[in-house]
Design a protein around this motif. Sequence first.
Motif, mmCIF file in Angstrom:
data_model
loop_
_atom_site.group_PDB
_atom_site.id
_atom_site.type_symbol
_atom_site.label_atom_id
_atom_site.label_comp_id
_atom_site.label_asym_id
_atom_site.label_seq_id
_atom_site.Cartn_x
_atom_site.Cartn_y
_atom_site.Cartn_z
ATOM 1 N N LEU A 138 1.886 11.884 -13.811
ATOM 2 C CA LEU A 138 1.688 13.541 -13.721
ATOM 3 C C LEU A 138 2.150 14.056 -14.893
ATOM 4 O O LEU A 138 1.381 14.830 -15.338
ATOM 5 C CB LEU A 138 2.245 14.221 -12.375
ATOM 6 N N ARG A 145 2.388 2.005 -3.427
ATOM 7 C CA ARG A 145 1.048 2.222 -4.468
ATOM 8 C C ARG A 145 1.036 3.859 -4.180
ATOM 9 O O ARG A 145 0.856 4.680 -5.053
ATOM 10 C CB ARG A 145 -0.062 1.624 -4.225
ATOM 11 N N GLN A 146 1.007 4.277 -2.836
ATOM 12 C CA GLN A 146 0.907 5.783 -2.402
ATOM 13 C C GLN A 146 2.057 6.523 -2.838
ATOM 14 O O GLN A 146 2.018 7.563 -3.555
ATOM 15 C CB GLN A 146 0.876 5.851 -0.867
ATOM 16 N N ALA A 149 8.592 3.273 -5.627
ATOM 17 C CA ALA A 149 7.927 3.154 -6.913
ATOM 18 C C ALA A 149 8.792 3.721 -8.161
ATOM 19 O O ALA A 149 8.469 3.123 -9.184
ATOM 20 C CB ALA A 149 6.749 4.475 -6.663
ATOM 21 N N SER A 163 0.827 -1.263 0.120
ATOM 22 C CA SER A 163 -0.147 -0.085 -0.021
ATOM 23 C C SER A 163 0.739 1.205 -0.169
ATOM 24 O O SER A 163 0.610 2.340 -0.567
ATOM 25 C CB SER A 163 -0.838 0.146 1.155
ATOM 26 N N ASP A 165 -2.620 -3.688 -11.975
ATOM 27 C CA ASP A 165 -2.548 -3.813 -10.634
ATOM 28 C C ASP A 165 -3.566 -4.880 -10.225
ATOM 29 O O ASP A 165 -4.695 -4.660 -10.290
ATOM 30 C CB ASP A 165 -2.606 -2.753 -9.643
ATOM 31 N N GLU A 225 7.763 10.969 2.291
ATOM 32 C CA GLU A 225 7.588 9.437 1.876
ATOM 33 C C GLU A 225 8.756 9.255 0.845
ATOM 34 O O GLU A 225 8.706 8.850 -0.197
ATOM 35 C CB GLU A 225 6.283 9.560 0.883
ATOM 36 N N THR A 245 8.901 5.026 -0.057
ATOM 37 C CA THR A 245 7.883 4.717 -0.899
ATOM 38 C C THR A 245 8.166 5.363 -2.333
ATOM 39 O O THR A 245 7.818 4.372 -3.382
ATOM 40 C CB THR A 245 6.501 4.864 -0.258
ATOM 41 N N MET A 246 8.435 6.625 -2.347
ATOM 42 C CA MET A 246 8.582 7.153 -3.795
ATOM 43 C C MET A 246 10.031 6.502 -4.158
ATOM 44 O O MET A 246 9.928 6.198 -5.662
ATOM 45 C CB MET A 246 8.880 8.509 -3.458
ATOM 46 N N SER A 302 3.636 5.844 -5.723
ATOM 47 C CA SER A 302 3.594 5.729 -7.143
ATOM 48 C C SER A 302 2.632 6.890 -7.950
ATOM 49 O O SER A 302 2.593 6.896 -9.215
ATOM 50 C CB SER A 302 3.241 4.359 -7.805
ATOM 51 N N LYS A 303 1.846 7.438 -7.078
ATOM 52 C CA LYS A 303 0.756 8.204 -7.563
ATOM 53 C C LYS A 303 1.436 9.287 -8.583
ATOM 54 O O LYS A 303 0.317 9.911 -9.325
ATOM 55 C CB LYS A 303 -0.204 8.885 -6.280
ATOM 56 N N ARG A 304 2.413 9.883 -8.401
ATOM 57 C CA ARG A 304 2.902 10.950 -9.110
ATOM 58 C C ARG A 304 3.641 10.560 -10.388
ATOM 59 O O ARG A 304 4.135 11.201 -11.356
ATOM 60 C CB ARG A 304 3.936 11.515 -8.412
#
Length: 314
Positions: free
Chosen positions: A40, A32-33, A298, A29, A61, A291, A294-295, A35-37
């Motif tokens: 963009l 995934r957070q 990703a 999770s 996914d 973050e 996590t970044m 990876s949101k960028r």
Amino acid sequence: KSVTYDIAILGLPFDTATSYRPGARFGPSGIRQGSKRLVLYGGYNVPLEVNPFTNWATIVDCGDVAVTSYDNALAIRQMEQGHKSLLHRTPAAASVLPEDSLSAKFPRLISLGGDHTVVLPILRSIASAYGPVSVIHFDSHIDTWKPTVFGGEKSDQAAYNHGTYFYHASKEGLIKSGASIHAGIRTTLSGPSDYDNDALCGFQIVEAREIDEIGTKGIAKRIRDVVGDNLVYLSIDIDSLDPAFAPATGTPETGGWSTRELRSILRDLEGLRFVGADIVEVAPAYDTNAELTTMAAADLIFEILGLMVKHPLA
């Protein structure tokens, strides 16, 4: 089951075989957070000259495997079954790829850990499709320790943990001996015999400090020379990065590589025959508010996607 894909993202939220800081069950999770960028600005990878999201491959996914946190033996079986159920499906692009292409026979999976134990069930699944494969393992730890050395003397189940899974994978014949390699190693050992045992498990080693002498290009060349033209499984422990760049992990080790260096090494592995990959040991609870970990995870997946999409398996 009606959904088809060429590359699947699969979460394996398991962390009950870790030796120090738990929390990697929340890695999927968290990644995934982070990876949101990624899309963009469109998702085009400039160094690799490919946009993995607008190319031939369908990327899906597939969520997380339902993994018990009460029984490690059962959890390992659940992860193998979950991975295998997604691996043995007809890829979305099967009809447009050459018939003899492996990418037309099996989709490729990128798994999100989870502690590093998850690689044992993954390699069991991979072997059911491809047989034994070469492994490229980015990590600060060798993870080939004998269970009697690393936590396994307590019980039969304790022998299966995030420091011994490659030992078991080697014994089970899942890894091409002599054609697999660790990169980024910098941990302490129980003694020199750990490296002797590692060689018996089929691995060669590039230590993290070697980057000072041979640079990222030299690291990539060493890796390519070892795996050659074999089918390759890629496993990345986020602790291969220095804690300055990825603090949120279970067993951090200082003296590691930067995110830029690891991404550069990955790009220089372009053209290798990757059958699957993972990012593991991301434990978001230890991350900064920014973050960072996590970044970074990703972004490493983004590089892997580029490598896979740019080069379907011949």
